[in-house]
Design an enzyme around this catalytic site. Structure first.
Site, PDB file in Angstrom:
ATOM      1  N   LYS A 188      84.209 -34.227  66.278  1.00 29.88           N
ATOM      2  CA  LYS A 188      83.722 -34.194  67.642  1.00 29.88           C
ATOM      3  C   LYS A 188      83.698 -35.611  68.208  1.00 29.88           C
ATOM      4  CE  LYS A 188      79.291 -34.206  68.733  1.00 29.88           C
ATOM      5  NZ  LYS A 188      78.605 -35.509  68.719  1.00 29.88           N
TER       6      LYS A 188
ATOM      7  N   HIS B  55      79.398 -30.674  62.223  1.00 31.52           N
ATOM      8  CA  HIS B  55      78.784 -30.896  60.913  1.00 31.52           C
ATOM      9  C   HIS B  55      77.477 -30.120  60.749  1.00 31.52           C
ATOM     10  CE1 HIS B  55      76.333 -33.963  62.968  1.00 31.52           C
ATOM     11  NE2 HIS B  55      75.524 -33.899  61.937  1.00 31.52           N
TER      12      HIS B  55
ATOM     13  N   LYS C 266      75.268 -27.781  57.131  1.00 33.12           N
ATOM     14  CA  LYS C 266      73.890 -27.886  56.632  1.00 33.12           C
ATOM     15  C   LYS C 266      73.483 -26.542  56.009  1.00 33.12           C
ATOM     16  CE  LYS C 266      72.598 -31.171  60.283  1.00 33.12           C
ATOM     17  NZ  LYS C 266      72.385 -32.465  59.639  1.00 33.12           N
TER      18      LYS C 266
ATOM     19  N   GLU D  11      65.331 -36.695  67.288  1.00 31.61           N
ATOM     20  CA  GLU D  11      65.671 -37.836  66.438  1.00 31.61           C
ATOM     21  C   GLU D  11      64.696 -38.968  66.708  1.00 31.61           C
ATOM     22  OE1 GLU D  11      70.106 -38.343  65.711  1.00 31.61           O
ATOM     23  OE2 GLU D  11      70.040 -37.736  67.803  1.00 31.61           O
TER      24      GLU D  11
ATOM     25  N   ASP E 159      76.624 -34.999  74.073  1.00 34.98           N
ATOM     26  CA  ASP E 159      76.655 -35.395  72.662  1.00 34.98           C
ATOM     27  C   ASP E 159      76.142 -34.279  71.747  1.00 34.98           C
ATOM     28  OD1 ASP E 159      76.990 -37.310  70.531  1.00 34.98           O
ATOM     29  OD2 ASP E 159      74.823 -37.668  70.546  1.00 34.98           O
TER      30      ASP E 159
ATOM     31  N   HIS F  41      76.160 -28.882  68.631  1.00 38.64           N
ATOM     32  CA  HIS F  41      75.124 -28.570  67.634  1.00 38.64           C
ATOM     33  C   HIS F  41      74.072 -27.574  68.137  1.00 38.64           C
ATOM     34  CE1 HIS F  41      77.146 -31.857  65.850  1.00 38.64           C
ATOM     35  NE2 HIS F  41      76.407 -32.838  66.336  1.00 38.64           N
TER      36      HIS F  41
ATOM     37  N   LYS G  51      66.680 -38.838  71.548  1.00 34.86           N
ATOM     38  CA  LYS G  51      66.562 -39.947  70.607  1.00 34.86           C
ATOM     39  C   LYS G  51      65.246 -40.668  70.858  1.00 34.86           C
ATOM     40  CE  LYS G  51      71.507 -40.538  69.952  1.00 34.86           C
ATOM     41  NZ  LYS G  51      71.667 -39.909  68.648  1.00 34.86           N
TER      42      LYS G  51
HETATM   43  C1  BG6 Z   1      76.109 -36.448  66.099  1.00 34.17           C
HETATM   44  C2  BG6 Z   1      75.737 -37.155  67.376  1.00 34.17           C
HETATM   45  O1  BG6 Z   1      77.063 -35.450  66.349  1.00 34.17           O
HETATM   46  O2  BG6 Z   1      74.951 -35.852  65.537  1.00 34.17           O
HETATM   47  C3  BG6 Z   1      74.670 -38.199  67.105  1.00 34.17           C
HETATM   48  O3  BG6 Z   1      76.884 -37.782  67.926  1.00 34.17           O
HETATM   49  C4  BG6 Z   1      73.481 -37.577  66.410  1.00 34.17           C
HETATM   50  O4  BG6 Z   1      74.259 -38.829  68.317  1.00 34.17           O
HETATM   51  C5  BG6 Z   1      73.940 -36.774  65.193  1.00 34.17           C
HETATM   52  O5  BG6 Z   1      72.621 -38.612  66.023  1.00 34.17           O
HETATM   53  C6  BG6 Z   1      72.787 -35.991  64.597  1.00 34.17           C
HETATM   54  O6  BG6 Z   1      73.192 -35.463  63.373  1.00 34.17           O
HETATM   55  P1  BG6 Z   1      72.126 -35.166  62.243  1.00 34.17           P
HETATM   56  O7  BG6 Z   1      72.916 -34.492  61.158  1.00 34.17           O
HETATM   57  O8  BG6 Z   1      71.545 -36.487  61.834  1.00 34.17           O
HETATM   58  O9  BG6 Z   1      71.106 -34.284  62.869  1.00 34.17           O
END
Ligand code: BG6
Length: 517
Positions: free
Chosen positions: A173, A203, A207, A241, A260, A265, A365
Protein backbone atom coordinates in the site's frame (compact mmCIF):
# COMPACT_ATOMS: atom_id res chain seq x y z
CA UNK A 1 -0.48 -21.07 10.56
CA UNK A 2 -1.05 -22.94 13.80
CA UNK A 3 1.28 -21.95 16.58
CA UNK A 4 3.20 -24.87 17.95
CA UNK A 5 3.24 -23.33 21.43
CA UNK A 6 -0.46 -24.23 21.64
CA UNK A 7 0.43 -27.92 21.61
CA UNK A 8 1.89 -27.87 25.10
CA UNK A 9 -0.89 -25.91 26.78
CA UNK A 10 -3.50 -28.07 28.53
CA UNK A 11 -5.98 -25.15 28.37
CA UNK A 12 -6.07 -25.49 24.59
CA UNK A 13 -8.54 -28.20 23.71
CA UNK A 14 -9.50 -29.72 20.36
CA UNK A 15 -6.62 -27.96 18.66
CA UNK A 16 -5.33 -29.36 15.45
CA UNK A 17 -1.79 -28.14 15.75
CA UNK A 18 0.46 -29.10 12.92
CA UNK A 19 3.44 -27.59 11.24
CA UNK A 20 2.50 -26.28 7.81
CA UNK A 21 4.43 -27.94 5.00
CA UNK A 22 7.58 -26.11 3.89
CA UNK A 23 7.24 -23.82 0.92
CA UNK A 24 8.51 -24.99 -2.44
CA UNK A 25 11.70 -23.62 -4.03
CA UNK A 26 11.75 -19.92 -4.92
CA UNK A 27 13.68 -16.67 -5.06
CA UNK A 28 12.21 -13.68 -3.28
CA UNK A 29 13.17 -10.43 -4.96
CA UNK A 30 12.75 -7.44 -2.67
CA UNK A 31 12.71 -4.05 -4.36
CA UNK A 32 13.74 -1.65 -1.62
CA UNK A 33 15.61 -4.17 0.57
CA UNK A 34 17.48 -1.44 2.43
CA UNK A 35 14.24 0.31 3.42
CA UNK A 36 12.37 0.38 6.69
CA UNK A 37 9.66 -2.13 5.78
CA UNK A 38 12.16 -4.71 4.70
CA UNK A 39 14.38 -4.32 7.77
CA UNK A 40 11.66 -4.00 10.39
CA UNK A 41 9.13 -6.48 9.08
CA UNK A 42 10.02 -8.59 6.04
CA UNK A 43 13.38 -9.94 7.17
CA UNK A 44 12.18 -10.66 10.73
CA UNK A 45 9.15 -12.47 9.25
CA UNK A 46 11.42 -14.58 7.04
CA UNK A 47 13.58 -15.34 10.07
CA UNK A 48 10.46 -16.55 11.92
CA UNK A 49 9.49 -18.75 8.97
CA UNK A 50 13.01 -20.17 8.84
CA UNK A 51 12.92 -20.80 12.59
CA UNK A 52 9.71 -22.78 12.13
CA UNK A 53 11.52 -24.75 9.40
CA UNK A 54 8.91 -23.95 6.80
CA UNK A 55 11.10 -22.13 4.32
CA UNK A 56 12.40 -24.40 1.61
CA UNK A 57 16.12 -25.12 1.51
CA UNK A 58 15.89 -24.00 -2.11
CA UNK A 59 15.19 -20.44 -1.09
CA UNK A 60 17.17 -17.27 -1.74
CA UNK A 61 16.65 -13.53 -1.57
CA UNK A 62 17.72 -11.02 -4.17
CA UNK A 63 17.60 -7.46 -2.88
CA UNK A 64 17.39 -4.50 -5.17
CA UNK A 65 17.90 -0.90 -4.04
CA UNK A 66 19.80 2.20 -4.98
CA UNK A 67 21.99 2.34 -1.85
CA UNK A 68 25.68 1.88 -2.57
CA UNK A 69 26.46 -0.79 -0.05
CA UNK A 70 28.44 -3.93 -0.61
CA UNK A 71 26.72 -7.28 -0.31
CA UNK A 72 28.58 -8.50 2.75
CA UNK A 73 28.04 -5.17 4.53
CA UNK A 74 24.31 -5.43 3.83
CA UNK A 75 24.20 -9.01 5.13
CA UNK A 76 26.04 -7.94 8.29
CA UNK A 77 23.76 -5.02 8.94
CA UNK A 78 20.60 -7.08 8.33
CA UNK A 79 21.95 -9.79 10.62
CA UNK A 80 22.57 -7.19 13.33
CA UNK A 81 18.98 -5.92 12.94
CA UNK A 82 17.65 -9.46 13.18
CA UNK A 83 19.66 -10.16 16.33
CA UNK A 84 18.30 -7.02 17.87
CA UNK A 85 14.67 -7.77 16.93
CA UNK A 86 14.86 -11.36 18.12
CA UNK A 87 16.50 -10.34 21.41
CA UNK A 88 18.26 -12.81 23.71
CA UNK A 89 16.38 -15.74 22.17
CA UNK A 90 17.89 -15.01 18.74
CA UNK A 91 18.97 -18.17 16.93
CA UNK A 92 22.22 -17.08 15.31
CA UNK A 93 22.53 -20.15 13.10
CA UNK A 94 19.18 -19.32 11.52
CA UNK A 95 20.14 -15.68 11.10
CA UNK A 96 23.33 -16.82 9.38
CA UNK A 97 21.40 -19.28 7.19
CA UNK A 98 19.04 -16.50 6.11
CA UNK A 99 21.48 -13.67 5.49
CA UNK A 100 23.91 -15.93 3.61
CA UNK A 101 21.13 -16.33 1.05
CA UNK A 102 20.79 -12.59 0.46
CA UNK A 103 22.21 -11.32 -2.81
CA UNK A 104 22.27 -7.62 -3.39
CA UNK A 105 21.94 -5.60 -6.59
CA UNK A 106 22.83 -1.96 -5.91
CA UNK A 107 21.21 -0.24 -8.83
CA UNK A 108 18.48 2.13 -9.80
CA UNK A 109 15.55 0.07 -11.06
CA UNK A 110 14.57 2.82 -13.48
CA UNK A 111 17.81 2.32 -15.42
CA UNK A 112 18.41 -0.36 -18.05
CA UNK A 113 21.68 -1.58 -16.60
CA UNK A 114 19.98 -2.54 -13.34
CA UNK A 115 17.72 -5.03 -15.06
CA UNK A 116 20.50 -6.87 -16.77
CA UNK A 117 22.27 -7.23 -13.45
CA UNK A 118 19.06 -8.41 -11.82
CA UNK A 119 18.58 -11.08 -14.48
CA UNK A 120 22.17 -12.23 -14.00
CA UNK A 121 21.75 -12.31 -10.22
CA UNK A 122 18.58 -14.38 -10.61
CA UNK A 123 20.21 -16.89 -12.88
CA UNK A 124 23.14 -17.26 -10.45
CA UNK A 125 20.70 -17.77 -7.61
CA UNK A 126 18.61 -20.20 -9.67
CA UNK A 127 21.67 -22.36 -10.22
CA UNK A 128 23.05 -22.10 -6.71
CA UNK A 129 19.76 -22.75 -4.89
CA UNK A 130 17.78 -24.62 -7.54
CA UNK A 131 14.84 -22.24 -7.17
CA UNK A 132 13.11 -23.76 -10.18
CA UNK A 133 12.78 -20.28 -11.67
CA UNK A 134 9.93 -19.48 -9.25
CA UNK A 135 10.00 -15.80 -8.32
CA UNK A 136 8.12 -13.70 -5.82
CA UNK A 137 8.71 -9.99 -6.41
CA UNK A 138 8.01 -7.80 -3.40
CA UNK A 139 7.59 -4.12 -4.26
CA UNK A 140 8.57 -2.46 -0.99
CA UNK A 141 9.10 0.84 -2.80
CA UNK A 142 7.39 4.17 -3.11
CA UNK A 143 4.00 3.71 -4.82
CA UNK A 144 4.89 5.71 -7.92
CA UNK A 145 7.16 2.81 -8.96
CA UNK A 146 4.60 -0.02 -8.66
CA UNK A 147 3.45 0.13 -12.26
CA UNK A 148 6.84 0.95 -13.78
CA UNK A 149 8.50 -2.00 -12.02
CA UNK A 150 5.73 -4.45 -12.86
CA UNK A 151 5.74 -3.35 -16.50
CA UNK A 152 9.46 -3.83 -16.65
CA UNK A 153 9.27 -7.23 -14.98
CA UNK A 154 6.98 -8.35 -17.77
CA UNK A 155 9.09 -6.75 -20.47
CA UNK A 156 12.13 -8.60 -19.13
CA UNK A 157 10.23 -11.89 -19.31
CA UNK A 158 10.41 -12.19 -15.53
CA UNK A 159 6.65 -12.64 -15.08
CA UNK A 160 6.55 -15.44 -17.64
CA UNK A 161 5.35 -18.48 -15.73
CA UNK A 162 5.25 -20.95 -18.56
CA UNK A 163 6.76 -24.40 -18.11
CA UNK A 164 5.30 -25.09 -14.67
CA UNK A 165 7.17 -22.38 -12.75
CA UNK A 166 5.36 -19.54 -11.00
CA UNK A 167 5.92 -15.78 -10.90
CA UNK A 168 4.03 -13.41 -8.58
CA UNK A 169 4.27 -9.79 -7.53
CA UNK A 170 3.32 -8.36 -4.13
CA UNK A 171 2.13 -4.77 -4.25
CA UNK A 172 2.30 -2.79 -1.01
CA UNK A 173 0.00 0.00 0.00
CA UNK A 174 -0.90 2.76 -0.74
CA UNK A 175 -2.69 1.33 -3.74
CA UNK A 176 -3.72 4.60 -5.40
CA UNK A 177 -4.52 7.83 -3.59
CA UNK A 178 -8.24 7.86 -4.39
CA UNK A 179 -10.84 5.73 -6.14
CA UNK A 180 -9.96 6.86 -9.63
CA UNK A 181 -6.22 6.35 -9.28
CA UNK A 182 -6.76 2.93 -7.66
CA UNK A 183 -8.97 1.91 -10.58
CA UNK A 184 -6.42 3.24 -13.04
CA UNK A 185 -3.61 1.32 -11.32
CA UNK A 186 -5.65 -1.89 -11.34
CA UNK A 187 -6.46 -1.44 -15.02
CA UNK A 188 -2.87 -0.64 -15.95
CA UNK A 189 -1.44 -3.57 -13.96
CA UNK A 190 -3.84 -5.94 -15.67
CA UNK A 191 -2.50 -4.94 -19.05
CA UNK A 192 0.94 -6.23 -18.04
CA UNK A 193 0.29 -9.17 -15.68
CA UNK A 194 -2.57 -11.56 -14.96
CA UNK A 195 -4.73 -10.83 -11.95
CA UNK A 196 -3.80 -14.12 -10.28
CA UNK A 197 -0.13 -13.02 -10.35
CA UNK A 198 -0.87 -9.84 -8.35
CA UNK A 199 -0.89 -10.06 -4.54
CA UNK A 200 -2.17 -6.75 -3.12
CA UNK A 201 -1.17 -6.63 0.52
CA UNK A 202 -2.96 -5.21 3.55
CA UNK A 203 -0.77 -6.17 6.47
CA UNK A 204 -3.76 -6.08 8.83
CA UNK A 205 -4.84 -9.36 7.27
CA UNK A 206 -1.59 -10.90 8.49
CA UNK A 207 -2.49 -10.23 12.12
CA UNK A 208 -3.69 -13.31 13.98
CA UNK A 209 -6.30 -11.31 15.86
CA UNK A 210 -7.72 -10.01 12.58
CA UNK A 211 -7.91 -13.48 11.05
CA UNK A 212 -9.50 -14.66 14.28
CA UNK A 213 -12.52 -12.41 13.67
CA UNK A 214 -13.60 -14.89 11.01
CA UNK A 215 -12.98 -17.89 13.22
CA UNK A 216 -14.73 -16.27 16.17
CA UNK A 217 -17.78 -15.47 14.07
CA UNK A 218 -18.01 -18.52 11.88
CA UNK A 219 -16.52 -21.40 13.87
CA UNK A 220 -18.93 -20.78 16.76
CA UNK A 221 -22.67 -21.25 16.77
CA UNK A 222 -23.52 -18.86 19.59
CA UNK A 223 -22.50 -15.46 18.24
CA UNK A 224 -23.93 -15.38 14.74
CA UNK A 225 -27.61 -15.49 15.81
CA UNK A 226 -27.15 -12.25 17.77
CA UNK A 227 -24.80 -10.60 15.25
CA UNK A 228 -27.35 -8.25 13.75
CA UNK A 229 -29.53 -5.18 14.18
CA UNK A 230 -31.94 -6.90 16.58
CA UNK A 231 -29.28 -7.33 19.24
CA UNK A 232 -26.48 -4.93 18.36
CA UNK A 233 -26.82 -1.23 19.10
CA UNK A 234 -23.66 -0.04 17.36
CA UNK A 235 -20.10 -1.00 16.49
CA UNK A 236 -16.87 0.91 17.19
CA UNK A 237 -13.63 0.30 15.35
CA UNK A 238 -10.56 2.04 16.76
CA UNK A 239 -6.97 1.96 15.52
CA UNK A 240 -5.14 4.32 17.86
CA UNK A 241 -1.42 4.94 17.72
CA UNK A 242 0.75 6.58 20.33
CA UNK A 243 3.61 7.23 17.92
CA UNK A 244 3.69 10.37 15.83
CA UNK A 245 4.42 10.55 12.15
CA UNK A 246 8.14 10.03 12.79
CA UNK A 247 10.31 10.41 9.72
CA UNK A 248 7.52 9.62 7.26
CA UNK A 249 6.38 13.24 6.99
CA UNK A 250 7.03 13.44 3.26
CA UNK A 251 4.61 10.60 2.50
CA UNK A 252 2.18 11.37 5.29
CA UNK A 253 1.74 15.06 4.62
CA UNK A 254 0.41 14.23 1.14
CA UNK A 255 -1.75 11.43 2.51
CA UNK A 256 -3.31 12.11 5.90
CA UNK A 257 -5.04 9.75 8.31
CA UNK A 258 -8.11 9.13 6.16
CA UNK A 259 -6.23 7.87 3.08
CA UNK A 260 -3.45 6.22 5.09
CA UNK A 261 -5.65 4.05 7.29
CA UNK A 262 -9.32 3.99 6.36
CA UNK A 263 -9.78 2.56 2.83
CA UNK A 264 -7.45 -0.29 3.75
CA UNK A 265 -7.02 -1.27 7.40
CA UNK A 266 -10.16 0.13 9.02
CA UNK A 267 -12.43 -0.81 6.16
CA UNK A 268 -10.92 -4.32 6.28
CA UNK A 269 -11.83 -4.61 9.95
CA UNK A 270 -15.32 -3.34 9.17
CA UNK A 271 -15.72 -5.88 6.35
CA UNK A 272 -14.71 -8.82 8.54
CA UNK A 273 -16.99 -7.67 11.34
CA UNK A 274 -20.02 -6.98 9.17
CA UNK A 275 -19.82 -9.47 6.27
CA UNK A 276 -22.26 -12.31 5.73
CA UNK A 277 -21.01 -15.86 6.30
CA UNK A 278 -19.26 -17.03 3.13
CA UNK A 279 -20.39 -20.24 1.44
CA UNK A 280 -16.92 -21.71 1.94
CA UNK A 281 -13.50 -20.65 3.15
CA UNK A 282 -12.15 -20.28 -0.35
CA UNK A 283 -10.45 -17.00 -1.23
CA UNK A 284 -13.17 -16.08 -3.69
CA UNK A 285 -16.09 -16.88 -1.44
CA UNK A 286 -14.59 -14.80 1.38
CA UNK A 287 -13.70 -11.88 -0.83
CA UNK A 288 -17.11 -11.85 -2.51
CA UNK A 289 -18.72 -11.31 0.90
CA UNK A 290 -16.20 -8.65 1.89
CA UNK A 291 -16.85 -6.68 -1.28
CA UNK A 292 -20.60 -7.11 -0.90
CA UNK A 293 -20.68 -5.60 2.56
CA UNK A 294 -18.42 -2.71 1.60
CA UNK A 295 -20.75 -1.94 -1.27
CA UNK A 296 -23.55 -1.66 1.29
CA UNK A 297 -21.78 1.14 3.16
CA UNK A 298 -23.87 4.20 2.48
CA UNK A 299 -21.91 7.00 0.79
CA UNK A 300 -21.62 10.04 3.03
CA UNK A 301 -23.43 12.97 1.42
CA UNK A 302 -21.51 16.30 1.36
CA UNK A 303 -24.27 17.84 3.53
CA UNK A 304 -23.68 15.17 6.19
CA UNK A 305 -19.92 15.30 6.06
CA UNK A 306 -19.52 17.80 8.90
CA UNK A 307 -21.77 15.71 11.17
CA UNK A 308 -20.34 12.30 10.24
CA UNK A 309 -16.61 12.98 9.85
CA UNK A 310 -14.13 14.74 12.14
CA UNK A 311 -10.57 15.65 11.16
CA UNK A 312 -7.91 16.38 13.76
CA UNK A 313 -4.22 17.28 13.90
CA UNK A 314 -1.93 16.85 16.91
CA UNK A 315 -0.26 19.82 18.48
CA UNK A 316 3.00 19.84 20.40
CA UNK A 317 2.94 18.89 24.06
CA UNK A 318 4.16 16.37 26.55
CA UNK A 319 3.66 12.64 26.24
CA UNK A 320 4.69 10.36 29.08
CA UNK A 321 6.69 13.22 30.60
CA UNK A 322 8.64 13.79 27.36
CA UNK A 323 8.11 16.90 25.21
CA UNK A 324 6.96 15.97 21.70
CA UNK A 325 6.69 18.21 18.63
CA UNK A 326 3.39 19.11 17.02
CA UNK A 327 2.61 17.60 13.63
CA UNK A 328 3.62 20.80 11.86
CA UNK A 329 7.05 20.69 13.50
CA UNK A 330 7.74 17.11 12.40
CA UNK A 331 10.52 16.56 9.83
CA UNK A 332 9.45 16.95 6.18
CA UNK A 333 6.03 18.34 7.15
CA UNK A 334 4.83 21.69 5.82
CA UNK A 335 4.79 24.11 8.80
CA UNK A 336 1.37 25.32 7.59
CA UNK A 337 0.07 21.81 6.93
CA UNK A 338 -3.65 21.15 7.18
CA UNK A 339 -3.23 17.39 6.79
CA UNK A 340 -5.24 15.40 9.32
CA UNK A 341 -3.49 13.01 11.72
CA UNK A 342 -6.79 11.85 13.21
CA UNK A 343 -10.13 11.03 11.71
CA UNK A 344 -13.40 9.82 13.22
CA UNK A 345 -16.30 8.69 11.07
CA UNK A 346 -19.81 7.39 11.30
CA UNK A 347 -20.98 4.98 8.62
CA UNK A 348 -24.28 3.28 7.93
CA UNK A 349 -24.26 -0.19 6.42
CA UNK A 350 -27.42 -0.42 4.41
CA UNK A 351 -28.39 -4.06 4.37
CA UNK A 352 -30.87 -6.26 6.19
CA UNK A 353 -28.42 -7.29 8.89
CA UNK A 354 -27.20 -3.81 9.79
CA UNK A 355 -29.90 -1.25 8.89
CA UNK A 356 -29.99 1.32 11.70
CA UNK A 357 -26.75 0.13 13.38
CA UNK A 358 -24.09 2.85 13.14
CA UNK A 359 -20.44 1.90 12.67
CA UNK A 360 -18.16 4.46 14.34
CA UNK A 361 -14.53 4.38 13.19
CA UNK A 362 -11.57 6.37 14.47
CA UNK A 363 -7.86 6.34 13.95
CA UNK A 364 -5.07 8.73 14.76
CA UNK A 365 -1.49 9.27 15.75
CA UNK A 366 -0.09 10.61 19.05
CA UNK A 367 -3.09 9.41 21.00
CA UNK A 368 -3.23 8.26 24.62
CA UNK A 369 -2.34 4.63 23.91
CA UNK A 370 -1.56 2.30 21.07
CA UNK A 371 -4.80 0.41 21.11
CA UNK A 372 -6.71 -1.18 18.28
CA UNK A 373 -9.99 -2.85 19.00
CA UNK A 374 -13.48 -3.55 17.76
CA UNK A 375 -16.30 -2.99 20.21
CA UNK A 376 -19.66 -4.60 19.56
CA UNK A 377 -22.10 -2.82 21.81
CA UNK A 378 -25.30 -4.80 22.37
CA UNK A 379 -28.73 -3.32 22.99
CA UNK A 380 -29.90 -2.79 26.55
CA UNK A 381 -31.83 -5.49 28.32
CA UNK A 382 -35.51 -4.89 27.50
CA UNK A 383 -36.41 -4.15 31.12
CA UNK A 384 -34.43 -2.57 33.96
CA UNK A 385 -35.65 -5.29 36.31
CA UNK A 386 -33.40 -4.53 39.23
CA UNK A 387 -33.95 -0.81 39.29
CA UNK A 388 -36.57 -0.93 42.05
CA UNK A 389 -34.23 -2.85 44.29
CA UNK A 390 -31.93 0.17 44.22
CA UNK A 391 -29.35 -1.31 41.84
CA UNK A 392 -27.76 1.10 39.43
CA UNK A 393 -29.02 0.97 35.88
CA UNK A 394 -27.36 -1.96 34.13
CA UNK A 395 -24.86 -1.16 31.45
CA UNK A 396 -25.40 -2.60 27.99
CA UNK A 397 -23.24 -5.65 27.26
CA UNK A 398 -20.30 -5.30 24.99
CA UNK A 399 -17.92 -7.60 23.26
CA UNK A 400 -14.44 -6.17 22.80
CA UNK A 401 -12.14 -7.74 20.23
CA UNK A 402 -8.60 -6.59 21.04
CA UNK A 403 -6.46 -6.45 17.91
CA UNK A 404 -3.26 -4.96 19.39
CA UNK A 405 -1.35 -4.64 21.60
CA UNK A 406 -3.96 -6.48 23.67
CA UNK A 407 -4.74 -9.65 21.78
CA UNK A 408 -7.90 -10.70 23.48
CA UNK A 409 -11.67 -10.98 23.45
CA UNK A 410 -13.67 -9.64 26.35
CA UNK A 411 -17.36 -10.07 26.98
CA UNK A 412 -18.57 -7.45 29.41
CA UNK A 413 -21.73 -8.25 31.30
CA UNK A 414 -23.50 -7.39 34.53
CA UNK A 415 -22.95 -9.45 37.67
CA UNK A 416 -24.27 -9.29 41.20
CA UNK A 417 -22.09 -7.60 43.78
CA UNK A 418 -21.91 -9.95 46.81
CA UNK A 419 -24.06 -8.86 49.74
CA UNK A 420 -27.64 -8.74 50.93
CA UNK A 421 -28.71 -5.97 48.51
CA UNK A 422 -29.11 -6.50 44.77
CA UNK A 423 -26.29 -4.41 43.44
CA UNK A 424 -24.92 -4.92 39.96
CA UNK A 425 -21.48 -4.28 38.50
CA UNK A 426 -19.90 -4.75 35.13
CA UNK A 427 -17.61 -7.79 34.98
CA UNK A 428 -16.04 -9.67 32.12
CA UNK A 429 -15.16 -13.00 30.57
CA UNK A 430 -11.73 -12.83 29.11
CA UNK A 431 -9.90 -14.79 26.43
CA UNK A 432 -6.23 -13.83 26.10
CA UNK A 433 -4.49 -14.99 22.97
CA UNK A 434 -1.04 -15.17 24.49
CA UNK A 435 -2.16 -17.02 27.56
CA UNK A 436 -3.64 -19.77 25.40
CA UNK A 437 -1.39 -19.85 22.42
CA UNK A 438 1.91 -18.49 23.73
CA UNK A 439 3.67 -15.22 23.06
CA UNK A 440 5.34 -15.67 19.73
CA UNK A 441 7.32 -12.82 18.31
CA UNK A 442 5.33 -12.28 15.11
CA UNK A 443 5.45 -9.37 12.73
CA UNK A 444 2.20 -10.20 10.91
CA UNK A 445 4.05 -10.70 7.63
CA UNK A 446 4.89 -14.38 8.22
CA UNK A 447 1.58 -15.78 7.02
CA UNK A 448 1.38 -13.28 4.16
CA UNK A 449 4.82 -14.19 2.81
CA UNK A 450 4.22 -17.89 3.29
CA UNK A 451 0.84 -17.68 1.53
CA UNK A 452 2.26 -15.67 -1.37
CA UNK A 453 5.00 -18.29 -1.83
CA UNK A 454 2.58 -21.22 -1.76
CA UNK A 455 0.11 -19.29 -3.94
CA UNK A 456 -2.81 -18.85 -1.55
CA UNK A 457 -4.43 -15.45 -2.22
CA UNK A 458 -7.09 -15.62 0.56
CA UNK A 459 -5.41 -12.96 2.70
CA UNK A 460 -4.65 -10.62 -0.18
CA UNK A 461 -6.93 -8.09 -1.77
CA UNK A 462 -8.65 -8.50 -5.05
CA UNK A 463 -8.87 -5.47 -7.34
CA UNK A 464 -12.55 -4.98 -6.50
CA UNK A 465 -11.83 -5.03 -2.75
CA UNK A 466 -9.29 -2.26 -3.11
CA UNK A 467 -11.76 -0.23 -5.13
CA UNK A 468 -14.61 -0.95 -2.70
CA UNK A 469 -12.41 0.40 0.12
CA UNK A 470 -11.70 3.59 -1.78
CA UNK A 471 -15.37 3.92 -2.74
CA UNK A 472 -16.21 4.14 0.97
CA UNK A 473 -14.00 7.18 1.52
CA UNK A 474 -14.24 8.87 -1.87
CA UNK A 475 -17.39 10.88 -1.06
CA UNK A 476 -15.56 12.30 1.96
CA UNK A 477 -12.52 13.25 -0.10
CA UNK A 478 -14.87 14.92 -2.59
CA UNK A 479 -16.73 16.80 0.13
CA UNK A 480 -13.46 18.04 1.66
CA UNK A 481 -12.25 19.10 -1.78
CA UNK A 482 -15.45 21.16 -2.11
CA UNK A 483 -14.75 22.75 1.27
CA UNK A 484 -17.56 20.82 2.99
CA UNK A 485 -17.04 19.38 6.44
CA UNK A 486 -13.27 19.47 6.42
CA UNK A 487 -12.71 21.58 9.57
CA UNK A 488 -9.46 20.71 11.23
CA UNK A 489 -9.54 20.37 15.03
CA UNK A 490 -6.39 20.36 17.10
CA UNK A 491 -5.77 17.78 19.80
CA UNK A 492 -3.14 17.34 22.47
CA UNK A 493 -0.65 14.49 22.27
CA UNK A 494 -1.70 11.78 24.70
CA UNK A 495 -5.37 12.68 24.43
CA UNK A 496 -8.24 10.69 22.89
CA UNK A 497 -8.33 12.99 19.87
CA UNK A 498 -10.27 16.22 19.39
CA UNK A 499 -13.41 17.01 21.42
CA UNK A 500 -15.32 17.14 18.15
CA UNK A 501 -14.87 13.36 17.82
CA UNK A 502 -16.58 12.89 21.19
CA UNK A 503 -19.39 15.15 20.01
CA UNK A 504 -19.82 13.05 16.86
CA UNK A 505 -20.82 10.01 18.90
CA UNK A 506 -22.34 11.92 21.85
CA UNK A 507 -24.97 13.46 19.55
CA UNK A 508 -26.30 9.91 19.15
CA UNK A 509 -26.42 9.43 22.94
CA UNK A 510 -23.36 7.15 22.91
CA UNK A 511 -19.70 7.43 23.85
CA UNK A 512 -16.38 6.00 22.70
CA UNK A 513 -14.92 3.12 24.56
CA UNK A 514 -11.95 4.44 26.64
CA UNK A 515 -8.60 4.37 24.86
CA UNK A 516 -6.63 3.52 27.97
CA UNK A 517 -5.66 -0.10 28.26
C1 BG6 B 1 0.51 1.65 7.90
C2 BG6 B 1 0.35 3.15 7.91
O1 BG6 B 1 -0.18 1.09 6.81
O2 BG6 B 1 -0.03 1.12 9.10
C3 BG6 B 1 1.05 3.74 9.12
O3 BG6 B 1 0.92 3.69 6.73
C4 BG6 B 1 0.55 3.09 10.39
O4 BG6 B 1 0.86 5.15 9.18
C5 BG6 B 1 0.62 1.57 10.27
O5 BG6 B 1 1.36 3.54 11.45
C6 BG6 B 1 -0.05 0.91 11.46
O6 BG6 B 1 0.23 -0.46 11.42
P1 BG6 B 1 0.25 -1.30 12.76
O7 BG6 B 1 0.45 -2.72 12.30
O8 BG6 B 1 1.38 -0.77 13.59
O9 BG6 B 1 -1.07 -1.07 13.40
Amino acid sequence: MATLAAAGNPQVRNAEVHRPPPTGPCALVIFGITGDLSRRLLLPALYNLARQQILSDNFAIVGFASSEIDEQALRDSLAADLRETAGPAADTSIIEWLVSRIHYVALNFLEDAGWQTLRQALSTVDNAYRTGGNYLFYLATAPQFFLAITTRLTAEGLMDDSGGRWRRVIIEKPFGHDLESARALNRALLTVVRDDQIYRIDHYLGKETVQNILVFRFANGIFEPIWNRRYIDHVQITVAEKAGVGRRGRYYDRTGALRDMVPNHLVQLLALTAMEPPGSFSANALQNEEVKVLESVQPIHPDECAACVVRGQYTGGVLGGVPVPGYREEPFVDPQSTTETFVALKFAVDNWRWAGVPFYLRTGKRLRERNSEIVIQFRNAPLALFRRSGASLPQPNSLVIGIQPQENILLEFEGKVPGPAIETATVDMHFDYRQYFGAENRTGYETLLYDAIIGDPSLFKRADMIEAGWAVVQPILDAWAMGRGGNLYEYQPGSDGPEAADDLIRRDGRSWSPLSL
